[in-house]
Design an enzyme around this catalytic site. Structure first.
Site, PDB file in Angstrom:
ATOM      1  N   GLY A   1       2.358   1.731  10.737  1.00 50.54           N
ATOM      2  CA  GLY A   1       3.458   2.763  10.685  1.00 50.54           C
ATOM      3  C   GLY A   1       3.869   3.238  11.906  1.00 50.54           C
ATOM      4  O   GLY A   1       4.842   4.129  12.054  1.00 50.54           O
TER       5      GLY A   1
ATOM      6  N   ASN B   1       0.677  -1.235   0.151  1.00 52.40           N
ATOM      7  CA  ASN B   1      -0.102   0.032   0.090  1.00 52.40           C
ATOM      8  C   ASN B   1       0.997   1.314  -0.072  1.00 52.40           C
ATOM      9  O   ASN B   1       1.385   1.570   1.035  1.00 52.40           O
ATOM     10  CB  ASN B   1      -0.916   0.017   1.137  1.00 52.40           C
ATOM     11  CG  ASN B   1      -1.707   1.224   1.283  1.00 52.40           C
ATOM     12  OD1 ASN B   1      -2.055   1.937   0.437  1.00 52.40           O
ATOM     13  ND2 ASN B   1      -2.279   1.464   2.296  1.00 52.40           N
TER      14      ASN B   1
ATOM     15  N   GLU C   1      -7.099   4.449   7.514  1.00 52.41           N
ATOM     16  CA  GLU C   1      -6.700   5.816   7.413  1.00 52.41           C
ATOM     17  C   GLU C   1      -8.155   6.389   6.740  1.00 52.41           C
ATOM     18  O   GLU C   1      -8.696   7.697   6.965  1.00 52.41           O
ATOM     19  CB  GLU C   1      -5.660   5.917   6.610  1.00 52.41           C
ATOM     20  CG  GLU C   1      -4.276   5.944   7.471  1.00 52.41           C
ATOM     21  CD  GLU C   1      -3.148   5.412   6.676  1.00 52.41           C
ATOM     22  OE1 GLU C   1      -2.236   5.029   7.082  1.00 52.41           O
ATOM     23  OE2 GLU C   1      -3.375   5.422   5.419  1.00 52.41           O
TER      24      GLU C   1
ATOM     25  N   SER D   1       3.232  -2.605  10.228  1.00 50.88           N
ATOM     26  CA  SER D   1       4.604  -2.462  10.405  1.00 50.88           C
ATOM     27  C   SER D   1       5.343  -3.795   9.984  1.00 50.88           C
ATOM     28  O   SER D   1       6.442  -4.490  10.587  1.00 50.88           O
ATOM     29  CB  SER D   1       4.939  -2.283  11.861  1.00 50.88           C
ATOM     30  OG  SER D   1       4.705  -0.762  12.190  1.00 50.88           O
TER      31      SER D   1
ATOM     32  N   GLU E   1      -5.472  -5.422  10.142  1.00 52.09           N
ATOM     33  CA  GLU E   1      -4.418  -4.393  10.534  1.00 52.09           C
ATOM     34  C   GLU E   1      -4.804  -3.666  11.702  1.00 52.09           C
ATOM     35  O   GLU E   1      -5.791  -2.911  11.884  1.00 52.09           O
ATOM     36  CB  GLU E   1      -4.057  -3.347   9.432  1.00 52.09           C
ATOM     37  CG  GLU E   1      -3.747  -3.919   8.206  1.00 52.09           C
ATOM     38  CD  GLU E   1      -3.461  -2.550   7.122  1.00 52.09           C
ATOM     39  OE1 GLU E   1      -2.071  -2.369   6.844  1.00 52.09           O
ATOM     40  OE2 GLU E   1      -4.051  -1.782   6.851  1.00 52.09           O
TER      41      GLU E   1
ATOM     42  N   HIS F   1      -9.486   0.569   4.386  1.00 52.37           N
ATOM     43  CA  HIS F   1      -8.338   0.923   5.234  1.00 52.37           C
ATOM     44  C   HIS F   1      -8.721   1.861   6.476  1.00 52.37           C
ATOM     45  O   HIS F   1      -9.376   2.711   6.287  1.00 52.37           O
ATOM     46  CB  HIS F   1      -7.302   1.613   4.373  1.00 52.37           C
ATOM     47  CG  HIS F   1      -5.981   1.665   5.031  1.00 52.37           C
ATOM     48  ND1 HIS F   1      -5.585   2.594   5.911  1.00 52.37           N
ATOM     49  CD2 HIS F   1      -5.004   0.492   4.908  1.00 52.37           C
ATOM     50  CE1 HIS F   1      -4.570   2.263   6.122  1.00 52.37           C
ATOM     51  NE2 HIS F   1      -3.744   1.093   5.584  1.00 52.37           N
TER      52      HIS F   1
ATOM     53  N   LYS G   1      -0.030   4.267  -0.202  1.00 52.50           N
ATOM     54  CA  LYS G   1      -0.767   5.487   0.417  1.00 52.50           C
ATOM     55  C   LYS G   1      -0.422   6.892  -0.617  1.00 52.50           C
ATOM     56  O   LYS G   1      -0.481   6.701  -1.713  1.00 52.50           O
ATOM     57  CB  LYS G   1      -0.122   5.538   1.524  1.00 52.50           C
ATOM     58  CG  LYS G   1      -0.278   4.356   2.349  1.00 52.50           C
ATOM     59  CD  LYS G   1       0.044   4.525   3.870  1.00 52.50           C
ATOM     60  CE  LYS G   1      -0.114   3.200   4.681  1.00 52.50           C
ATOM     61  NZ  LYS G   1      -0.113   3.361   6.194  1.00 52.50           N
TER      62      LYS G   1
END
Length: 289
Positions: A206, A44, A132, A246, A200, A130, A46
């Site tokens: 991250g 991904n 985000e 991660s 996730e 996702h 992003k």
């Protein structure tokens, strides 16, 4: 469930693992350390990368020569990079997907990109749900379900992302959160062969903090149980559940050895040449099945 208990005991023992039984004691009478289902390794990107870096990375990824028989490799690229990324990977086993799309169709929707437009340029994979998109842009479970439905109607492979916030894990509601996110989408899934699930934990995305293999396995097992209860054992046994958060070249093998982890959704490490090591690790584990 008993396998999970055995793994948890091993994790708690740490350096004091049951060495008298041999280093592979946990697999006695159980599946070997391998990926049972054909893995998917997704990157991904992003809102990162330039056109030059996109081509540089894809050149490196092509250089490791992913084997389509041993796994699927998908790069979810920003909209602007999809056309030249598709050209760059043509004729290889690397696929290019979209990180997002509009829940509307074509029309007077300024700034949106529709699923039909993505299909028109040759995209076959989409990422939906996702964290985000949920946390920053306010996309709800219902919005996510709409997108899953639109993606499947266009024949896309839909990767559905789920996962809990740190506060939810601390409150012990991880499984409840995943169940809610999944059940919102179950009614619109018409072809499970076109769906994968990416778990996730938001607290690991991250941050450099990765769930331990046992933490990931335990949640993946629960996710598969939810799918079994709602959609049947055959669907649950076949659906691929990826881990994200991660993931890197150093930890992917230990994660991939867990029986309910069927690949990875990789963020930052997919923007580095080390992504080839993650692809290779997944394909090696599947070849041992």
């Amino acid at each position: 469930a008993k396998y999970n208990q055995l793994l948890r005991i091993e994790e708690e023992l740490g350096a004091l693992k049951c060495s008298y039984a041999g280093k592979d004691f946990r697999t006695v009478g159980l599946p070997a350390k391998s990926m049972v289902r054909k893995p998917i390794v997704g990157g991904n990107w992003k809102c990162m990368n330039t056109k030059a870096l996109t081509i540089e990375l894809l050149t490196a990824f092509k250089g490791c020569n992913p084997n389509g028989d041993l796994g699927e490799t998908v790069i979810f690229a920003p909209f602007l990079h999809i056309p030249h990324a598709l050209k760059e990977v043509a004729g290889t086993a690397i696929n290019i997907g979209a990180e997002n799309f509009s829940k509307t169709g074509e029309g007077a929707f300024t700034g949106e990109v529709s699923i039909g437009q993505l299909a028109d340029i040759g995209v076959k994979y989409v990422l939906v749900g996702h964290s985000e998109r949920r946390a920053i842009y306010g996309e709800t479970d219902e919005d996510t379900a709409i997108k899953v439905k639109l993606g499947l109607e266009k024949g896309m492979h839909v990767m559905l992302a789920i996962g809990e916030q740190l506060s939810e894990r601390q409150a012990g509601t991880t499984v409840d959160v995943c169940e809610r996110q999944l059940k919102a989408c179950f009614p619109v899934i018409t072809d499970w062969s076109k769906v994968s699930i990416a778990y996730e934990p938001v607290w690991a995305i991250g941050t450099g903090v990765v769930a331990t293999p046992m933490q990931a396995q335990d949640t993946h097992y629960q996710v598969r149980r939810i799918v079994a209860e709602c959609c049947g054992d055959a669907v649950a046994k076949g659906v691929r559940i990826l881990y994200g958060g991660s993931v890197n070249a150093k930890n992917c093998k230990a994660l991939g050895e867990m029986p309910d982890i069927d690949g990875f959704l990789v963020g930052g490490a997919s923007c580095k040449p080390e992504f080839t090591s993650i692809i290779g690790a997944a394909q090696e584990l599947y070849s041992k099945k």
